[in-house]
Structure formats: C-alpha cells, structure tokens
Write an enzyme that holds these catalytic residues in place. Structure first.
Site, mmCIF file in Angstrom:
data_model
loop_
_atom_site.group_PDB
_atom_site.id
_atom_site.type_symbol
_atom_site.label_atom_id
_atom_site.label_comp_id
_atom_site.label_asym_id
_atom_site.label_seq_id
_atom_site.Cartn_x
_atom_site.Cartn_y
_atom_site.Cartn_z
ATOM 1 N N LEU A 197 0.826 -1.213 0.000
ATOM 2 C CA LEU A 197 0.000 0.000 0.000
ATOM 3 C C LEU A 197 0.853 1.252 0.000
ATOM 4 O O LEU A 197 1.884 1.291 0.656
ATOM 5 C CB LEU A 197 -0.846 0.066 1.280
ATOM 6 C CG LEU A 197 -1.637 -1.161 1.670
ATOM 7 C CD1 LEU A 197 -2.353 -0.910 2.976
ATOM 8 C CD2 LEU A 197 -2.603 -1.457 0.556
ATOM 9 N N GLU A 220 0.643 5.354 0.988
ATOM 10 C CA GLU A 220 -0.171 6.307 1.740
ATOM 11 C C GLU A 220 -0.936 7.200 0.780
ATOM 12 O O GLU A 220 -0.418 7.596 -0.256
ATOM 13 C CB GLU A 220 0.703 7.161 2.653
ATOM 14 C CG GLU A 220 1.180 6.383 3.840
ATOM 15 C CD GLU A 220 1.871 7.252 4.873
ATOM 16 O OE1 GLU A 220 1.536 8.439 5.000
ATOM 17 O OE2 GLU A 220 2.759 6.711 5.558
ATOM 18 N N LEU A 273 8.564 8.358 -12.172
ATOM 19 C CA LEU A 273 9.720 9.014 -12.799
ATOM 20 C C LEU A 273 9.667 10.513 -12.558
ATOM 21 O O LEU A 273 10.098 11.293 -13.395
ATOM 22 C CB LEU A 273 9.721 8.744 -14.317
ATOM 23 C CG LEU A 273 10.182 7.372 -14.778
ATOM 24 C CD1 LEU A 273 10.115 7.270 -16.296
ATOM 25 C CD2 LEU A 273 11.610 7.077 -14.304
ATOM 26 N N LYS A 274 9.124 10.888 -11.412
ATOM 27 C CA LYS A 274 8.973 12.314 -11.138
ATOM 28 C C LYS A 274 10.175 12.783 -10.324
ATOM 29 O O LYS A 274 10.397 12.322 -9.196
ATOM 30 C CB LYS A 274 7.667 12.502 -10.366
ATOM 31 C CG LYS A 274 7.201 13.888 -10.217
ATOM 32 C CD LYS A 274 6.180 14.270 -11.299
ATOM 33 C CE LYS A 274 5.820 15.738 -11.198
ATOM 34 N NZ LYS A 274 6.477 16.641 -12.084
ATOM 35 N N CYS A 284 8.753 4.314 4.839
ATOM 36 C CA CYS A 284 9.190 2.983 4.380
ATOM 37 C C CYS A 284 10.514 2.943 3.638
ATOM 38 O O CYS A 284 11.376 2.131 3.963
ATOM 39 C CB CYS A 284 8.107 2.376 3.504
ATOM 40 S SG CYS A 284 6.596 2.160 4.424
ATOM 41 N N LYS A 297 13.804 3.429 5.692
ATOM 42 C CA LYS A 297 13.867 2.360 6.709
ATOM 43 C C LYS A 297 14.120 0.997 6.056
ATOM 44 O O LYS A 297 14.992 0.236 6.490
ATOM 45 C CB LYS A 297 12.541 2.325 7.487
ATOM 46 C CG LYS A 297 12.398 1.165 8.436
ATOM 47 C CD LYS A 297 11.115 1.278 9.246
ATOM 48 C CE LYS A 297 9.889 0.781 8.524
ATOM 49 N NZ LYS A 297 9.789 -0.688 8.431
ATOM 50 N N LYS A 341 4.649 13.756 0.883
ATOM 51 C CA LYS A 341 4.013 13.844 -0.434
ATOM 52 C C LYS A 341 2.638 14.449 -0.207
ATOM 53 O O LYS A 341 2.240 14.655 0.949
ATOM 54 C CB LYS A 341 3.913 12.461 -1.099
ATOM 55 C CG LYS A 341 3.066 11.446 -0.352
ATOM 56 C CD LYS A 341 2.995 10.132 -1.118
ATOM 57 C CE LYS A 341 2.073 9.144 -0.422
ATOM 58 N NZ LYS A 341 1.982 7.866 -1.115
ATOM 59 N N ARG A 401 7.165 11.825 8.240
ATOM 60 C CA ARG A 401 8.300 10.946 8.543
ATOM 61 C C ARG A 401 9.281 10.912 7.374
ATOM 62 O O ARG A 401 8.888 10.672 6.246
ATOM 63 C CB ARG A 401 7.800 9.529 8.875
ATOM 64 C CG ARG A 401 7.203 9.456 10.273
ATOM 65 C CD ARG A 401 6.613 8.114 10.550
ATOM 66 N NE ARG A 401 5.414 7.865 9.761
ATOM 67 C CZ ARG A 401 4.742 6.730 9.756
ATOM 68 N NH1 ARG A 401 5.162 5.726 10.492
ATOM 69 N NH2 ARG A 401 3.657 6.587 9.025
#
Ligand code: UGA
Length: 447
Positions: free
Chosen positions: A163, A165, A265-266, A275, A278, A335, A342
């Site tokens: 998933l 966010e 590809l941004k 994620c 980490k 984003k 985080r």
C-alpha cells in the site's frame, strides 16, 4: 463475538493493519483489532482513525455501525478468529538493521492466545520483515508460546503489503497482486481462500511461494522504486547543469519505452515517508550480515540524502548567501494528501537552510500539527500559503499539493519581498513566471 470462519484478527492497528482490516470489514468479514495503545483503541471505537487516509474514516464508521469491527487491547481475543494477521511496526535499530521486538512480542501474544484452542489457526505475518524472519524468528516463537507445531493444526504465512499512503484504501480494494509465502499447502490454501472471499468480483494475480521469497519481494519492490526515484533525480541534477535541458521531457520520453514505463519518474527533492529509507537501511544491513555489500542500494540512499542539498543550492544560486534571508517553504508532508512528515525531504531541506543561517517560514495544508511537534520553534509555521510567502526572499515549493498548483504568480509577487522561486516538485511552469528569478529541479536555465 461468536467464533466464525469469517472472523479475522489484526495485531497492530497502524497504517497497514487498520487499512487492511477496514477494507476486509467492508467485504463482510468480522474483525477483531488489537493494539497496545489504549487511547488509539478508544478513538477507533468511536470511528476515529489515528492518521489521515482518504475514505478510511467513513468506511470505519460504516463497519462499526454494522458491528463488523471490535477493538481491544486484550490480545487473547485473537483466538476468536481463524486467521490472525500480525501488522505491528518494524522500526530500525540505531545501525539501520530491523528491530523485531514488536513482531516477537505480537507472535508470543498470539501463541499464548491460541495455546488452549482446539481449532486450526493461521498466523499471517504482514509486517515488513527481512528475509527469513517468518521461518527463523516467528515460527520458533509461535511454536514455543502456543505449544503447538506448525503444520496440520497451526498455519503460518508471510503476506507482505504494497500500500502507498494516500491511496491505501483504493489499493487494498483492488491490489495489483497478492503475495502469499506459506510454510505448507494448508496455510497457503487457507489464506488464498480468504482473499478469494474478499476479492470475489475481481481477479487479482496471486504469487504463491515460500515465506522467505515473499519477504524478499517486499524489499525488492521498495528498493526498485527508491532506485527509480534516485535515478531520475540524478538525471534531473545533470539537466540542471545543461542549458535548456528538461528532466520532465526526458522522463516522458523514456517512460514510453515499455521496459521502463511511465510511472514513478517524477524528479523532486528526494523520497521520504516511513518505508523507503527504513526498508533500504534494513536491506543494506541484512545484506552486510550475509557478507555482501549492496553498493547500488547505498548509492540510492546517499543520492537521496544529497538531493536536499541540491534544492538548497538552487536557492543559493538565486540569493547568494542565505544568511538572515527569509525562505518560505511551501509544503512539509513527504508527499501530497497526507499529514505524514516521517523522513520528509522538507526536514532535510529545512535543516540545511537553518545551517546556512536562513530564517524559515513554512506552511502545509495538512501537516502543521505534526510539523509543530517535530520542528518546534525552529521555523515559523504559518496558517496559509499567502502568510507563509509574506516578506520572503525566496520560496521553495516542497510538496506537490493541489492547493499550491492553484497559486498565481501574482500571489507570490504581491506577498514576497523578492520574486525568487525554487520549484522542487515541478508543479509550476517557468513561462508563467515572467519577471521572476525562477529555478526548478531538473530544469536547465534558458540560454
Ligand atoms: C511506498 C510504496 O510506494 C508502497 O508500494 C509500499 O507499500 C510502501 O512504501 C511501504 O513500504 O509501506 P509510500 O511511502 O506511501 O509507499 O509513498 P510513495 O507514494 O511510494 O512515495 C514515496 C516517496 O517517493 C515520496 O516522498 C514521493 O514524493 C517520492 N516520489 C515518488 C518521487 O519523488 N518521485 C516519484 O516519481 C514517485
């Protein structure tokens, strides 16, 4: 709640656990959700999720109305379900390696809960764990605490999640794949059956494999995605140094090659979120523990760290020294459409701006509360974009919020002390900013 083959338990009601559980509830499955955080449980009983995610709250409330979800801090209640998902967090140790404390504790709680149960239970590890964890760590802890052997009476699977966010509910309602790593055919069959029940109307490609391969798929996926971001950011930095080159057009063109594809590809200020950093660090540390130095992955991470400096350097190109200059940072979330900060690139950029002596004002449509907690009084947090821009010598657009796309050049010009713009997300067009000193990530200056 009566014991039922369509009851599923979740241990750990963070992002993954809560979103997955709520979607399952919407498909008619009864859910027992367990978490150690009493306040979280109280809020969830009222239908209030602990984080922002589109559609989550309304679906949670609907499930509660239909009495399909129960929340408790008492882990022994998981015994009421045939399938028990472990969805606790896997934070990092100081050296970047994975900290399995919560996974082990959750496994132990589940094992103790089912010890006296005469029924078959399937335990599913959904937390992101390094290759071999389900077989070598979870299995022995589960067998010891339940006093059962995995096999005909006790099932065990790894079932990673993918998933993102902001689209977690949509992604769970129609996933691009399901990965099931099972210790035996009965475990795999039980979990496949549960997913067939959930996805009756759509066909979801399902990869059936062993737990260790399933765990590796999750890390490979995030490593590959992070590599794409660092690759396009590297190309962007090269474009910036070439008059008239534009990474946007480069990305559009290479994306037409089916071997590359158009998504992810941004170019931007570097990846953030809970994620990628980490998981890459965990994979790097894991590889080293197997005597392999994954130089590509360390470079991906280093390129990502340095991307913040690239963005700050753009503002230096416009202002020279940043000492005592006022910089407006538009966007703090890692984003758009989330309040999550985080590992956000904004934090790395702000840190560097402050080190250069700049005074920083910042605004985010959703993340101000988290920003206050994380940044304290290091920056001036403003209630809207216009007040953030007031008196600024330069503005850096850090997050691609739709709200910022709607800002007009006159909004900047009328508020700012000087018309200097750095677009780190490419949500504006240089041609609209006539009369501005304008720089953007991956955009070579016009010669
Ligand atoms: C990511 C993955 O996309 C999920 O598949 C995965 O399940 C999840 O991590 C996880 O392991 O839990 P997420 O962290 O929510 O999901 O966010 P993404 O949408 O993937 O974005 C990550 C970062 O990369 C953001 O800072 C984003 O701005 C940046 N990014 C993404 C770019 O800079 N360019 C792109 O083209 C795409």
């Amino acid at each position: 709640m009566r014991r039922d083959s369509d009851t599923v338990s979740f241990v750990g009601l963070g992002y993954v656990g809560l979103c997955t559980a709520t979607v399952m509830a919407s498909k008619g499955i009864r859910i027992i959700g367990v978490d150690v955080d009493e306040r979280r449980i109280e809020q969830l009983r009222k239908g209030l999720p602990p984080f922002h995610e589109p559609q989550l709250q309304s679906m949670l409330k609907a499930a509660l109305r239909k009495k399909r979800m129960e929340f408790t801090t008492d882990a022994s209640q998981v015994v009421d379900a045939d399938s028990i998902f472990i969805t606790v967090g896997t934070p990092s140790n100081r050296d970047g390696s994975i900290d399995l404390t919560y996974v082990k504790k959750a496994t132990q709680d589940v094992g103790s809960a089912i010890a006296a149960s005469p029924s078959y239970h399937l335990v599913v590890v959904k937390s992101t764990v390094t290759p071999g964890t389900t077989a070598d760590v979870v299995r022995p802890v589960l067998e010891a605490s339940s006093e059962k052997n995995c096999g005909p009476d006790l099932g065990l699977c790894s079932n990673p999640e993918f998933l993102a966010e902001g689209s977690a509910i949509k992604g769970t309602l129609s996933p691009d794949k399901i990965v099931i790593g099972s210790i035996d055919a009965k475990s795999g069959g039980t979990l496949s059956k549960l997913y067939r029940r959930i996805y009756q109307k759509i066909k979801v490609p399902t990869i059936l494999t062993n737990p260790t391969t399933a765990e590796t798929i999750k890390y490979a996926s995030n490593a590959f995605l992070a590599t794409r971001v660092s690759t396009i950011n590297t190309i962007a930095n090269i474009c910036q140094r070439v008059p008239n080159a534009d990474v946007e057009t480069v990305a559009k063109a290479i994306g037409l090659d089916p071997r590359i594809g158009p998504l992810y590809l941004k170019a931007g200020p570097g990846y953030g979120g809970s994620c990628f950093h980490k998981d890459l660090q965990a994979l790097i540390s894991f590889s080293r523990s197997r005597n392999y130095e994954p130089i590509l992955l360390t470079a991906v991470e280093e390129a990502n760290q340095r991307q913040a400096t690239e963005i700050v350097n753009l503002s230096k190109r416009l202002l020279g020294s940043l000492d005592n200059r006022r910089i407006a940072v538009l966007g703090l979330a890692f984003k758009k459409d989330t309040d999550d900060m985080r590992e956000a690139a904004s934090l790395r950029v702000i840190d560097e701006l402050l080190k250069n002596g700049a005074r920083v004002s910042a605004y985010d449509p959703m993340a101000l509360e988290n920003a206050r907690r994380i940044l304290g009084d290091k920056v001036e947090l403003m209630p809207n974009a216009i007040s953030c821009l007031k008196g600024a010598d330069c503005c850096i657009v850090m997050t691609e919020w739709d709200e910022f796309r709607k800002l007009k050049p006159s909004d900047y010009k009328l508020s700012m002390n000087a018309p200097n713009i750095v677009d780190a997300r490419r949500i504006t067009k240089r041609d609209d900013f006539d009369g501005f000193n304008y720089l953007a990530v991956g955009l070579g200056t016009s010669s």
